[in-house]
Design an enzyme around this catalytic site. Sequence first.
Site, PDB file in Angstrom:
ATOM      1  CG  HIS A   5      -2.075  -0.972   0.995  1.00 24.71           C
ATOM      2  ND1 HIS A   5      -3.155  -0.613   0.161  1.00 24.71           N
ATOM      3  CD2 HIS A   5      -2.405  -2.065   1.778  1.00 24.71           C
ATOM      4  CE1 HIS A   5      -3.838  -1.666   0.062  1.00 24.71           C
ATOM      5  NE2 HIS A   5      -3.738  -2.532   1.156  1.00 24.71           N
ATOM      6  CG  ASP A  57      -2.544   5.025  -2.892  1.00 30.30           C
ATOM      7  OD1 ASP A  57      -1.862   4.260  -3.031  1.00 30.30           O
ATOM      8  OD2 ASP A  57      -3.490   4.732  -1.957  1.00 30.30           O
TER       9      ASP A  57
END
Length: 364
Positions: free
Chosen positions: A124, A154
Amino acid sequence: MRVVELASLAPAPFGCMVLADLGADVVRVDRPGGPGAGRLAAPTTGPLQRGRRATALDLKSPDGVADLLRLVERADVLVEAYRPGVAERLGVGPQTCRDRNPRLVYARLTGWGQDGPLAARAGHDIDYIAVAGALEPLGRAGERPHAPMNLIGDFAGGGLLLATGVLAALLERERSGVGQVVDAAMVDGSALLTSFLHGLLGAGGWSAPRGRNLLDGGAPFYDTYRTADDGFLAVGALEPAFYAALLTGLGLADDPDLPAQYDPTGWPELRRRFAARFAERARDEWTAVFADLDACVAPVLAPTEAHRHPHNAARGTFVEVGGEVQPAPAPRFGRTPTATPRPAPDPGAPLDVSAIVDGWPARP
């Protein structure tokens, strides 16, 4: 520009949102029956999904693959965010798609990239920025590193990098006549975002431990301060002129006992004095004090109130889409301004692939 987006989580949808904001016709391909269960299931509504149309295809079935390839034949871009090798196993990998459409830009977004020892591993944002060297510098002195939500890996190092790569590949295609694969990796993008930091390291301008440097909260004139109403002010008075204006606003300009601005040994005392003074008034009172001073002082606004700030309101930095306040498209264009985005498509009413294909005439 016609974009086929294979539905996924935040980074790729953000990149496709940017493309849609800039005028692309983006068709999101959902799984039949919706995004699935779980808190991290790919959302089908909200700002990241705006400006789209949507269809639903089962890419584990021959018919679903065939329909996707029909879209690919007339698209300019395909975006997928699977782990390496998944698209190939489904029968929609780069070579298969480019056999159908040599001009296709096949954009792939992953955490670790399409190759390398970690390519097949899960991860992540926090993992990608950790390995990229973007997490270690973030945090207060003497404390552990602190992740700034998932904004670096992200969105900046992932979705925005993807959109940039797509646009560059489309520009190159105008010269070569053929598409190519864009391998956007969040670890690469996160590393890219540290370019300025690497310059500081090379010049000796970032030599102290975390939280003790000029731009990481170490300097008292580049930090945040709590106000009397438990609000916060952001102070970025780096240059001497702005620092002088800061002292004027704080009523400290004539204090002969203040340490020198750039003497790190005096920073603890400066911080103590600044903190005590900011604690005397509410956030909005201080905002009014600094309204006419070029001191680089700004109120720290919550996302729920940022749209009400006079500057944001005047520029239209936020817009209302489907009854929801959200950031407006950016950047701005003088001759071809962007439109207010359409709301996210209704996930319960997917479009028929044939209708989409019929609206996408074959390229000459």
